[in-house]
Design a protein around this motif. Structure first.
Motif, PDB file in Angstrom:
ATOM      1  N   ALA A  31       0.831  -1.206   0.000  1.00 42.25           N
ATOM      2  CA  ALA A  31       0.000   0.000   0.000  1.00 42.25           C
ATOM      3  C   ALA A  31       0.865   1.256   0.000  1.00 42.25           C
ATOM      4  CB  ALA A  31      -0.940  -0.005   1.203  1.00 42.25           C
ATOM      5  N   LYS A  32       1.947   1.248   0.774  1.00 42.34           N
ATOM      6  CA  LYS A  32       2.858   2.392   0.796  1.00 42.34           C
ATOM      7  C   LYS A  32       3.529   2.579  -0.560  1.00 42.34           C
ATOM      8  CE  LYS A  32       3.958   2.338   5.729  1.00 42.34           C
ATOM      9  NZ  LYS A  32       5.042   2.144   6.725  1.00 42.34           N
ATOM     10  N   GLU A  33       3.895   1.478  -1.200  1.00 42.48           N
ATOM     11  CA  GLU A  33       4.525   1.557  -2.522  1.00 42.48           C
ATOM     12  C   GLU A  33       3.552   2.156  -3.544  1.00 42.48           C
ATOM     13  OE1 GLU A  33       6.825  -1.333  -5.742  1.00 42.48           O
ATOM     14  OE2 GLU A  33       5.799  -2.241  -4.041  1.00 42.48           O
ATOM     15  N   LEU A  34       2.282   1.778  -3.456  1.00 42.92           N
ATOM     16  CA  LEU A  34       1.290   2.340  -4.387  1.00 42.92           C
ATOM     17  C   LEU A  34       1.122   3.838  -4.193  1.00 42.92           C
ATOM     18  CD1 LEU A  34      -1.420  -0.455  -4.380  1.00 42.92           C
ATOM     19  CD2 LEU A  34      -0.019   0.273  -6.323  1.00 42.92           C
ATOM     20  N   VAL A  35       1.170   4.306  -2.958  1.00 45.45           N
ATOM     21  CA  VAL A  35       1.084   5.744  -2.705  1.00 45.45           C
ATOM     22  C   VAL A  35       2.298   6.449  -3.294  1.00 45.45           C
ATOM     23  CG1 VAL A  35       1.148   7.536  -0.921  1.00 45.45           C
ATOM     24  CG2 VAL A  35      -0.373   5.579  -0.657  1.00 45.45           C
ATOM     25  N   ASP A  36       3.477   5.921  -2.991  1.00 46.06           N
ATOM     26  CA  ASP A  36       4.723   6.563  -3.430  1.00 46.06           C
ATOM     27  C   ASP A  36       4.920   6.538  -4.940  1.00 46.06           C
ATOM     28  OD1 ASP A  36       5.380   7.116  -0.796  1.00 46.06           O
ATOM     29  OD2 ASP A  36       6.716   5.389  -0.585  1.00 46.06           O
ATOM     30  N   ARG A  37       4.627   5.416  -5.572  1.00 41.06           N
ATOM     31  CA  ARG A  37       4.975   5.239  -6.979  1.00 41.06           C
ATOM     32  C   ARG A  37       3.825   5.438  -7.955  1.00 41.06           C
ATOM     33  NH1 ARG A  37       7.869  -0.024  -7.876  1.00 41.06           N
ATOM     34  NH2 ARG A  37       8.314   0.959  -9.861  1.00 41.06           N
ATOM     35  N   ALA A  38       2.566   5.346  -7.439  1.00 42.93           N
ATOM     36  CA  ALA A  38       1.430   5.471  -8.353  1.00 42.93           C
ATOM     37  C   ALA A  38       0.450   6.574  -7.943  1.00 42.93           C
ATOM     38  CB  ALA A  38       0.688   4.132  -8.437  1.00 42.93           C
ATOM     39  N   GLY A  39       0.659   7.163  -6.768  1.00 40.97           N
ATOM     40  CA  GLY A  39      -0.270   8.180  -6.304  1.00 40.97           C
ATOM     41  C   GLY A  39      -1.647   7.610  -6.010  1.00 40.97           C
ATOM     42  N   LEU A  40      -1.681   6.356  -5.576  1.00 43.51           N
ATOM     43  CA  LEU A  40      -2.930   5.650  -5.338  1.00 43.51           C
ATOM     44  C   LEU A  40      -3.003   5.242  -3.875  1.00 43.51           C
ATOM     45  CD1 LEU A  40      -5.451   4.458  -6.690  1.00 43.51           C
ATOM     46  CD2 LEU A  40      -4.110   2.415  -7.190  1.00 43.51           C
ATOM     47  N   GLY A  41      -3.980   5.772  -3.158  1.00 40.28           N
ATOM     48  CA  GLY A  41      -4.109   5.497  -1.732  1.00 40.28           C
ATOM     49  C   GLY A  41      -5.146   4.427  -1.457  1.00 40.28           C
ATOM     50  N   LEU A  42      -4.678   3.240  -1.093  1.00 40.08           N
ATOM     51  CA  LEU A  42      -5.546   2.117  -0.750  1.00 40.08           C
ATOM     52  C   LEU A  42      -5.185   1.637   0.643  1.00 40.08           C
ATOM     53  CD1 LEU A  42      -5.267   0.158  -4.108  1.00 40.08           C
ATOM     54  CD2 LEU A  42      -7.046   1.756  -3.438  1.00 40.08           C
ATOM     55  N   ALA A  43      -6.138   1.066   1.334  1.00 35.55           N
ATOM     56  CA  ALA A  43      -5.890   0.586   2.694  1.00 35.55           C
ATOM     57  C   ALA A  43      -5.282  -0.810   2.648  1.00 35.55           C
ATOM     58  CB  ALA A  43      -7.195   0.549   3.482  1.00 35.55           C
ATOM     59  N   PRO A  44      -4.259  -1.056   3.474  1.00 33.32           N
ATOM     60  CA  PRO A  44      -3.691  -2.407   3.542  1.00 33.32           C
ATOM     61  C   PRO A  44      -4.679  -3.344   4.234  1.00 33.32           C
ATOM     62  CG  PRO A  44      -2.681  -1.003   5.194  1.00 33.32           C
ATOM     63  CD  PRO A  44      -3.582  -0.129   4.373  1.00 33.32           C
ATOM     64  N   GLY A  45      -4.831  -4.525   3.697  1.00 33.74           N
ATOM     65  CA  GLY A  45      -5.772  -5.483   4.265  1.00 33.74           C
ATOM     66  C   GLY A  45      -5.470  -5.853   5.699  1.00 33.74           C
ATOM     67  N   MET A  46      -4.192  -5.836   6.066  1.00 31.24           N
ATOM     68  CA  MET A  46      -3.829  -6.228   7.430  1.00 31.24           C
ATOM     69  C   MET A  46      -4.414  -5.292   8.475  1.00 31.24           C
ATOM     70  SD  MET A  46      -1.324  -3.819   8.486  1.00 31.24           S
ATOM     71  CE  MET A  46      -0.397  -4.674   9.702  1.00 31.24           C
ATOM     72  N   ALA A  47      -4.825  -4.109   8.075  1.00 29.25           N
ATOM     73  CA  ALA A  47      -5.459  -3.171   9.008  1.00 29.25           C
ATOM     74  C   ALA A  47      -6.831  -3.666   9.464  1.00 29.25           C
ATOM     75  CB  ALA A  47      -5.592  -1.795   8.359  1.00 29.25           C
ATOM     76  N   PHE A  48      -7.360  -4.684   8.791  1.00 27.55           N
ATOM     77  CA  PHE A  48      -8.685  -5.211   9.098  1.00 27.55           C
ATOM     78  C   PHE A  48      -8.620  -6.605   9.712  1.00 27.55           C
ATOM     79  CE2 PHE A  48      -8.790  -2.171   5.700  1.00 27.55           C
ATOM     80  CZ  PHE A  48      -9.700  -1.247   6.194  1.00 27.55           C
ATOM     81  N   ALA A  50      -5.954 -10.250  10.687  1.00 28.02           N
ATOM     82  CA  ALA A  50      -5.003 -11.183  10.073  1.00 28.02           C
ATOM     83  C   ALA A  50      -5.528 -11.765   8.765  1.00 28.02           C
ATOM     84  CB  ALA A  50      -4.667 -12.300  11.058  1.00 28.02           C
ATOM     85  N   GLU A  51      -6.835 -11.997   8.673  1.00 24.45           N
ATOM     86  CA  GLU A  51      -7.396 -12.571   7.447  1.00 24.45           C
ATOM     87  C   GLU A  51      -7.334 -11.606   6.272  1.00 24.45           C
ATOM     88  OE1 GLU A  51     -10.629 -10.547   9.687  1.00 24.45           O
ATOM     89  OE2 GLU A  51      -9.157 -12.029  10.268  1.00 24.45           O
ATOM     90  N   GLY A  52      -7.102 -10.328   6.551  1.00 31.43           N
ATOM     91  CA  GLY A  52      -6.988  -9.330   5.487  1.00 31.43           C
ATOM     92  C   GLY A  52      -5.597  -9.221   4.891  1.00 31.43           C
ATOM     93  N   GLU A  53      -4.606  -9.824   5.539  1.00 37.04           N
ATOM     94  CA  GLU A  53      -3.236  -9.745   5.015  1.00 37.04           C
ATOM     95  C   GLU A  53      -3.187 -10.353   3.622  1.00 37.04           C
ATOM     96  OE1 GLU A  53      -0.531  -8.295   4.252  1.00 37.04           O
ATOM     97  OE2 GLU A  53       0.167  -8.316   6.322  1.00 37.04           O
ATOM     98  N   GLY A  54      -2.452  -9.695   2.753  1.00 37.75           N
ATOM     99  CA  GLY A  54      -2.347 -10.132   1.366  1.00 37.75           C
ATOM    100  C   GLY A  54      -3.336  -9.421   0.453  1.00 37.75           C
ATOM    101  N   TYR A  55      -4.265  -8.680   1.046  1.00 35.33           N
ATOM    102  CA  TYR A  55      -5.274  -7.950   0.281  1.00 35.33           C
ATOM    103  C   TYR A  55      -5.090  -6.449   0.466  1.00 35.33           C
ATOM    104  CZ  TYR A  55      -8.002 -12.188  -0.491  1.00 35.33           C
ATOM    105  OH  TYR A  55      -8.418 -13.430  -0.902  1.00 35.33           O
ATOM    106  N   LEU A  56      -5.678  -5.701  -0.427  1.00 33.61           N
ATOM    107  CA  LEU A  56      -5.811  -4.254  -0.306  1.00 33.61           C
ATOM    108  C   LEU A  56      -7.298  -3.948  -0.299  1.00 33.61           C
ATOM    109  CD1 LEU A  56      -3.133  -3.217  -2.923  1.00 33.61           C
ATOM    110  CD2 LEU A  56      -2.930  -2.992  -0.451  1.00 33.61           C
ATOM    111  N   ARG A  57      -7.686  -2.845   0.324  1.00 36.41           N
ATOM    112  CA  ARG A  57      -9.089  -2.448   0.326  1.00 36.41           C
ATOM    113  C   ARG A  57      -9.251  -1.159  -0.454  1.00 36.41           C
ATOM    114  NH1 ARG A  57     -13.151  -0.589   5.132  1.00 36.41           N
ATOM    115  NH2 ARG A  57     -12.204   1.403   4.624  1.00 36.41           N
ATOM    116  N   TRP A  58     -10.168  -1.166  -1.400  1.00 35.59           N
ATOM    117  CA  TRP A  58     -10.438  -0.034  -2.267  1.00 35.59           C
ATOM    118  C   TRP A  58     -11.855   0.450  -1.980  1.00 35.59           C
ATOM    119  CZ3 TRP A  58      -7.834   0.480  -7.499  1.00 35.59           C
ATOM    120  CH2 TRP A  58      -8.213   1.651  -8.136  1.00 35.59           C
ATOM    121  N   CYS A  59     -11.973   1.692  -1.546  1.00 35.67           N
ATOM    122  CA  CYS A  59     -13.283   2.302  -1.315  1.00 35.67           C
ATOM    123  C   CYS A  59     -13.772   2.861  -2.645  1.00 35.67           C
ATOM    124  CB  CYS A  59     -13.182   3.408  -0.269  1.00 35.67           C
ATOM    125  SG  CYS A  59     -14.755   4.254   0.000  1.00 35.67           S
ATOM    126  N   PHE A  60     -14.979   2.464  -3.053  1.00 36.33           N
ATOM    127  CA  PHE A  60     -15.500   2.980  -4.317  1.00 36.33           C
ATOM    128  C   PHE A  60     -16.634   3.972  -4.119  1.00 36.33           C
ATOM    129  CE2 PHE A  60     -17.077  -1.392  -3.840  1.00 36.33           C
ATOM    130  CZ  PHE A  60     -18.450  -1.215  -3.836  1.00 36.33           C
TER     131      PHE A  60
END
Length: 80
Positions: A31-48, A50-60
Protein backbone atom coordinates in the motif's frame (compact mmCIF):
# COMPACT_ATOMS: atom_id res chain seq x y z
CA UNK A 1 -10.31 -6.60 -15.52
CA UNK A 2 -6.59 -6.34 -14.80
CA UNK A 3 -4.39 -9.42 -15.27
CA UNK A 4 -3.34 -11.02 -11.97
CA UNK A 5 -5.91 -9.09 -9.90
CA UNK A 6 -8.21 -11.24 -7.77
CA UNK A 7 -11.26 -9.48 -6.33
CA UNK A 8 -13.35 -10.72 -3.41
CA UNK A 9 -17.01 -9.85 -4.10
CA UNK A 10 -18.08 -6.97 -1.85
CA UNK A 11 -20.72 -7.89 0.73
CA UNK A 12 -23.01 -4.98 -0.15
CA UNK A 13 -20.64 -2.32 1.12
CA UNK A 14 -18.87 0.57 -0.61
CA UNK A 15 -15.48 -1.08 -0.75
CA UNK A 16 -13.87 -4.23 -2.06
CA UNK A 17 -10.90 -6.30 -1.11
CA UNK A 18 -8.53 -7.49 -3.80
CA UNK A 19 -5.09 -8.95 -4.15
CA UNK A 20 -2.53 -9.08 -6.89
CA UNK A 21 -0.71 -12.31 -7.58
CA UNK A 22 2.86 -12.10 -6.35
CA UNK A 23 2.56 -8.52 -5.07
CA UNK A 24 0.50 -8.40 -1.89
CA UNK A 25 2.18 -10.68 0.64
CA UNK A 26 2.91 -7.64 2.83
CA UNK A 27 -0.14 -5.44 2.35
CA UNK A 28 1.20 -2.48 4.33
CA UNK A 29 4.42 -2.29 2.33
CA UNK A 30 2.53 -2.71 -0.93
CA UNK A 31 0.00 0.00 0.00
CA UNK A 32 2.86 2.39 0.80
CA UNK A 33 4.53 1.56 -2.52
CA UNK A 34 1.29 2.34 -4.39
CA UNK A 35 1.08 5.74 -2.71
CA UNK A 36 4.72 6.56 -3.43
CA UNK A 37 4.98 5.24 -6.98
CA UNK A 38 1.43 5.47 -8.35
CA UNK A 39 -0.27 8.18 -6.30
CA UNK A 40 -2.93 5.65 -5.34
CA UNK A 41 -4.11 5.50 -1.73
CA UNK A 42 -5.55 2.12 -0.75
CA UNK A 43 -5.89 0.59 2.69
CA UNK A 44 -3.69 -2.41 3.54
CA UNK A 45 -5.77 -5.48 4.27
CA UNK A 46 -3.83 -6.23 7.43
CA UNK A 47 -5.46 -3.17 9.01
CA UNK A 48 -8.68 -5.21 9.10
CA UNK A 49 -7.28 -8.27 10.83
CA UNK A 50 -5.00 -11.18 10.07
CA UNK A 51 -7.40 -12.57 7.45
CA UNK A 52 -6.99 -9.33 5.49
CA UNK A 53 -3.24 -9.74 5.01
CA UNK A 54 -2.35 -10.13 1.37
CA UNK A 55 -5.27 -7.95 0.28
CA UNK A 56 -5.81 -4.25 -0.31
CA UNK A 57 -9.09 -2.45 0.33
CA UNK A 58 -10.44 -0.03 -2.27
CA UNK A 59 -13.28 2.30 -1.32
CA UNK A 60 -15.50 2.98 -4.32
CA UNK A 61 -17.56 5.76 -2.73
CA UNK A 62 -16.23 8.21 -5.31
CA UNK A 63 -17.15 9.54 -8.71
CA UNK A 64 -16.81 7.33 -11.75
CA UNK A 65 -14.08 9.66 -13.04
CA UNK A 66 -11.99 9.26 -9.88
CA UNK A 67 -12.44 5.50 -9.88
CA UNK A 68 -11.40 5.31 -13.54
CA UNK A 69 -8.32 7.41 -12.77
CA UNK A 70 -7.41 5.08 -9.91
CA UNK A 71 -7.83 1.99 -12.06
CA UNK A 72 -5.65 3.56 -14.73
CA UNK A 73 -2.95 4.38 -12.15
CA UNK A 74 -3.04 0.80 -10.90
CA UNK A 75 -2.85 -0.56 -14.46
CA UNK A 76 0.16 1.64 -15.28
CA UNK A 77 1.88 0.63 -12.03
CA UNK A 78 1.31 -3.08 -12.73
CA UNK A 79 2.59 -2.79 -16.29
CA UNK A 80 6.03 -1.67 -15.10
Amino acid sequence: TLPGVEVAPPPGAMYLFFRIAGRSDDSLTFAKELVDRAGLGLAPGMAFGAEGEGYLRWCFAASDALLAQGIERLAVFLSR
